[in-house]
Enzyme design. Structure first.
Site, PDB file in Angstrom:
ATOM      1  N   SER A 317     117.814  49.811 101.049  1.00  0.00           N
ATOM      2  CA  SER A 317     118.400  49.896  99.706  1.00  0.00           C
ATOM      3  C   SER A 317     117.365  49.753  98.599  1.00  0.00           C
ATOM      4  O   SER A 317     117.517  50.318  97.527  1.00  0.00           O
ATOM      5  CB  SER A 317     119.464  48.809  99.557  1.00  0.00           C
ATOM      6  OG  SER A 317     118.880  47.546  99.783  1.00  0.00           O
ATOM      7  N   CYS A 319     114.202  50.620  98.996  1.00  0.00           N
ATOM      8  CA  CYS A 319     113.055  51.395  99.458  1.00  0.00           C
ATOM      9  C   CYS A 319     112.883  52.675  98.656  1.00  0.00           C
ATOM     10  O   CYS A 319     113.847  53.428  98.473  1.00  0.00           O
ATOM     11  CB  CYS A 319     113.314  51.738 100.927  1.00  0.00           C
ATOM     12  SG  CYS A 319     112.047  52.749 101.615  1.00  0.00           S
ATOM     13  N   ARG A 418     102.041  45.084 105.128  1.00  0.00           N
ATOM     14  CA  ARG A 418     103.118  45.911 105.645  1.00  0.00           C
ATOM     15  C   ARG A 418     102.854  47.404 105.424  1.00  0.00           C
ATOM     16  O   ARG A 418     103.339  48.246 106.161  1.00  0.00           O
ATOM     17  CB  ARG A 418     104.421  45.490 104.971  1.00  0.00           C
ATOM     18  CG  ARG A 418     105.641  46.166 105.531  1.00  0.00           C
ATOM     19  CD  ARG A 418     106.913  45.540 104.985  1.00  0.00           C
ATOM     20  NE  ARG A 418     108.019  45.840 105.859  1.00  0.00           N
ATOM     21  CZ  ARG A 418     108.753  46.953 105.757  1.00  0.00           C
ATOM     22  NH1 ARG A 418     108.516  47.827 104.826  1.00  0.00           N
ATOM     23  NH2 ARG A 418     109.740  47.172 106.621  1.00  0.00           N
TER      24      ARG A 418
HETATM   25  P1  IMP Z   1     118.549  47.165 103.429  1.00  0.00           P
HETATM   26  O1  IMP Z   1     119.316  46.379 104.441  1.00  0.00           O
HETATM   27  O2  IMP Z   1     119.119  48.529 103.197  1.00  0.00           O
HETATM   28  O3  IMP Z   1     118.372  46.413 102.144  1.00  0.00           O
HETATM   29  O4  IMP Z   1     117.098  47.429 104.049  1.00  0.00           O
HETATM   30  C1  IMP Z   1     116.258  46.394 104.475  1.00  0.00           C
HETATM   31  C2  IMP Z   1     115.033  46.997 105.140  1.00  0.00           C
HETATM   32  O5  IMP Z   1     114.252  47.746 104.177  1.00  0.00           O
HETATM   33  C3  IMP Z   1     114.033  45.991 105.672  1.00  0.00           C
HETATM   34  O6  IMP Z   1     114.389  45.444 106.901  1.00  0.00           O
HETATM   35  C4  IMP Z   1     112.743  46.805 105.745  1.00  0.00           C
HETATM   36  O7  IMP Z   1     112.659  47.577 106.918  1.00  0.00           O
HETATM   37  C5  IMP Z   1     112.880  47.754 104.575  1.00  0.00           C
HETATM   38  N1  IMP Z   1     112.098  47.321 103.413  1.00  0.00           N
HETATM   39  C6  IMP Z   1     111.894  46.065 102.948  1.00  0.00           C
HETATM   40  N2  IMP Z   1     111.172  46.081 101.811  1.00  0.00           N
HETATM   41  C7  IMP Z   1     110.900  47.372 101.562  1.00  0.00           C
HETATM   42  C8  IMP Z   1     110.178  48.037 100.525  1.00  0.00           C
HETATM   43  O8  IMP Z   1     109.696  47.453  99.565  1.00  0.00           O
HETATM   44  N3  IMP Z   1     110.096  49.388 100.644  1.00  0.00           N
HETATM   45  C9  IMP Z   1     110.630  50.074 101.682  1.00  0.00           C
HETATM   46  N4  IMP Z   1     111.365  49.505 102.643  1.00  0.00           N
HETATM   47  C10 IMP Z   1     111.483  48.163 102.590  1.00  0.00           C
END
Ligand code: IMP
Length: 500
Positions: A317, A319, A418
């Site tokens: 979200s 990213c 990362r």
């Molecule tokens: P969400 O659950 O959709 O918020 O996605 C979380 C995942 O996004 C994390 O487990 C990482 O794999 C990825 N992520 C974390 N920080 C970043 C970032 O700054 N850019 C891109 N991907 C990220």
């Protein structure tokens, strides 16, 4: 010439499950969500499994020790963020391992020379009304007193008064020594009509609190995930640069499982890290790797010795990797291909390497879809960041409570490891944003609701376990127009806050 995939890649919202036959035994209370966390051989038990298919993301704004404890209580695992000094991350692991249900480390603390204004700010920020006064203002400093709302009257005070002037000092406090059982602590609370009982070490340092309001919560949770010594299971994120120092410190602290956290995992950096772990610890240390989005990436990491493989590039979200670098793949397509590669690898070698779908879960049913498509568990960031237990501040924005949430690739996180491809060890551009998410309350309530939806959908598909769902699921792509049909439409909705 470049290779072109024949089909576009898709994401979860473009799929639906078609219900299958369910018999009268197929009811949510009979569903098991148990799932393997690390690889195992055909016919053997996985060395580490979870009771629910959820792990929290390796992120500063998501996974600290408090989140880890709350999630292990529900049966899942947190991966403590690695973008912090090694000693600090190892201390977080230790705090989870030391934690005993009902004994809460103090996170609202103040020094005696601070003021009432500081107390009010702390209360506003963290929402706790019991504040420990310690010599160094930390949760493990020497305990000097307590401040609760009974100790001050905002209307009669200027705000500049020193904490030492109005706190309840040590000599008037009832405390208990470390080693007191939860039952005895609760008896003291009832006998003395206390709201909070400080537990103090032999040297007079604050160890934890037992709260009256928690009394009912600390009956055992049947799903909680414990190690062989009845301590909560906890994971930790590591990078591909400082692993030779970080991994031994985390292992020593008691981490149960590690995960190489990188935006792109199909690299020699990852195979080197895995080779180092196998060389030093054999199979004793469990470590997942990622992220990849296709069969080749999966096979590379499985062959390099990963205990699980994490899938997803660009779907998170927060990213913006796809926008900044133009790499990634629709999360559903990536999960489907990698899960097939996992099955193929299992057929060939007899080794089952669990697959984790990481990022892009927006609605609860996306979890069920990801499982049906073949993943063994999901990693979520945004979802967990909204809860009381996430490490970030709860703030009032435009009349609504929000929590802060930021990506590991954002300027705020400064997590160069990362995203590093062997460069000059600083972020030259960002791959994530810093944002707010709507505050959603306690983790327990939210996870309970989410998983009751997952169980219910599984029953619609005639499945009582995740492997059964994977065998029986029938999935269909939906057209753009039918996505509109799937929400409330052609009506004026009265309650916008309907729990979806
Ligand atoms: P969400 O659950 O959709 O918020 O996605 C979380 C995942 O996004 C994390 O487990 C990482 O794999 C990825 N992520 C974390 N920080 C970043 C970032 O700054 N850019 C891109 N991907 C990220």
């Amino acid at each position: 010439m470049a290779y072109y995939y024949p089909e576009p890649s898709h994401t979860f919202s473009e799929y639906l499950l078609i219900p299958g036959y369910s018999d009268a035994e197929c009811i949510p209370s009979n569903v098991s969500l148990r799932t393997p966390l690390v690889k195992y051989r055909r016919g053997e038990e996985p060395p580490l499994s979870m009771n629910i298919p959820l792990v929290s993301a390796v992120m500063q704004s998501v996974s600290d020790d408090r989140m880890a404890i709350a999630l292990a209580r529900e049966g899942g695992v947190s991966f403590l963020y690695g973008s912090q000094p090694i000693g600090q991350q190892a201390e977080m692991v230790r705090r989870v391992k030391r934690y005993k249900a009902g004994f809460v480390p103090s996170d609202s603390n103040i020094r005696p020379d601070q003021t009432l204004r500081d107390i009010l700010n702390l209360k506003e920020r963290l929402g706790h009304s019991t504040i420990a006064v310690t010599d160094d203002g930390t949760g493990t400093g020497k305990l000097l007193g307590l401040v609760t709302s009974r100790d001050y009257r905002v209307s009669r005070m200027s705000g500049e008064e020193r904490v030492s002037e109005f706190m309840t000092p040590m000599e008037k406090l009832i405390t208990a020594p470390e080693g007191t059982s939860l039952k005895d602590a609760n008896d003291i609370i009832w006998d003395h009509k206390l709201n909070a009982l400080p537990i103090v070490t032999g040297e007079g340092r604050l160890s934890s609190f037992v709260f009256r309001k928690d009394y009912d919560q600390h009956k055992e949770n049947p799903n909680e995930l414990l190690d062989s010594q009845k301590r909560y299971v906890v994971g930790a994120g590591v990078g591909t640069r400082d692993y030779e120092e970080r991994i031994p410190a985390l292992v020593e602290a008691g981490a149960d499982v590690l995960c190489i956290d990188s935006s792109e995992g199909f690299t020699q950096w990852q195979s080197r890290t895995l080779a180092w772990v196998r060389g030093r610890y054999g199979d004793e240390v469990k470590i997942g790797a990622g992220n990849v989005v296709d069969r080749d990436g999966f096979r590379f990491l499985a062959e390099a010795g990963a205990d699980f493989v994490k899938v997803g590039i660009g779907g998170g979200s927060i990213c913006i990797t796809r926008e900044t670098k133009g790499i990634g793949r629709g999360q559903a397509t990536a999960v489907i291909e990698v899960a097939r590669a996992r099955d193929e690898y299992f057929e060939e070698t007899g080794i089952y390497v669990p697959v984790c779908s990481d990022g892009g879960i927006v609605l609860d049913y996306h979890i069920t879809l990801a499982l049906a498509m073949g993943c063994d568990f999901c990693m979520l960031g945004r979802y967990f960041s909204r809860f009381d237990e996430s490490p970030t501040d709860k703030v009032l924005v435009g009349g609504s409570y929000m929590k802060e949430y930021w990506g590991e690739g954002s300027a705020r996180a400064r997590n160069w490891q990362r995203y590093d491809l062997g460069g000059d060890r600083k972020l030259s551009f960002v791959e994530g944003v810093d944002c707010y998410v709507p505050y959603a309350g306690p983790l327990h309530d939210n996870v309970t609701t989410t998983l009751s939806k997952v169980r219910s959908t599984m029953c619609n598909c005639g499945a009582l376990s995740i492997p059964e769902l994977q065998r029986k699921a029938k999935l269909t792509l939906v057209s753009a127009t039918s996505i509109v049909e799937g929400g409330a439409h052609d009506v004026i909705v009265k309650d916008q806050n309907t729990n979806r």
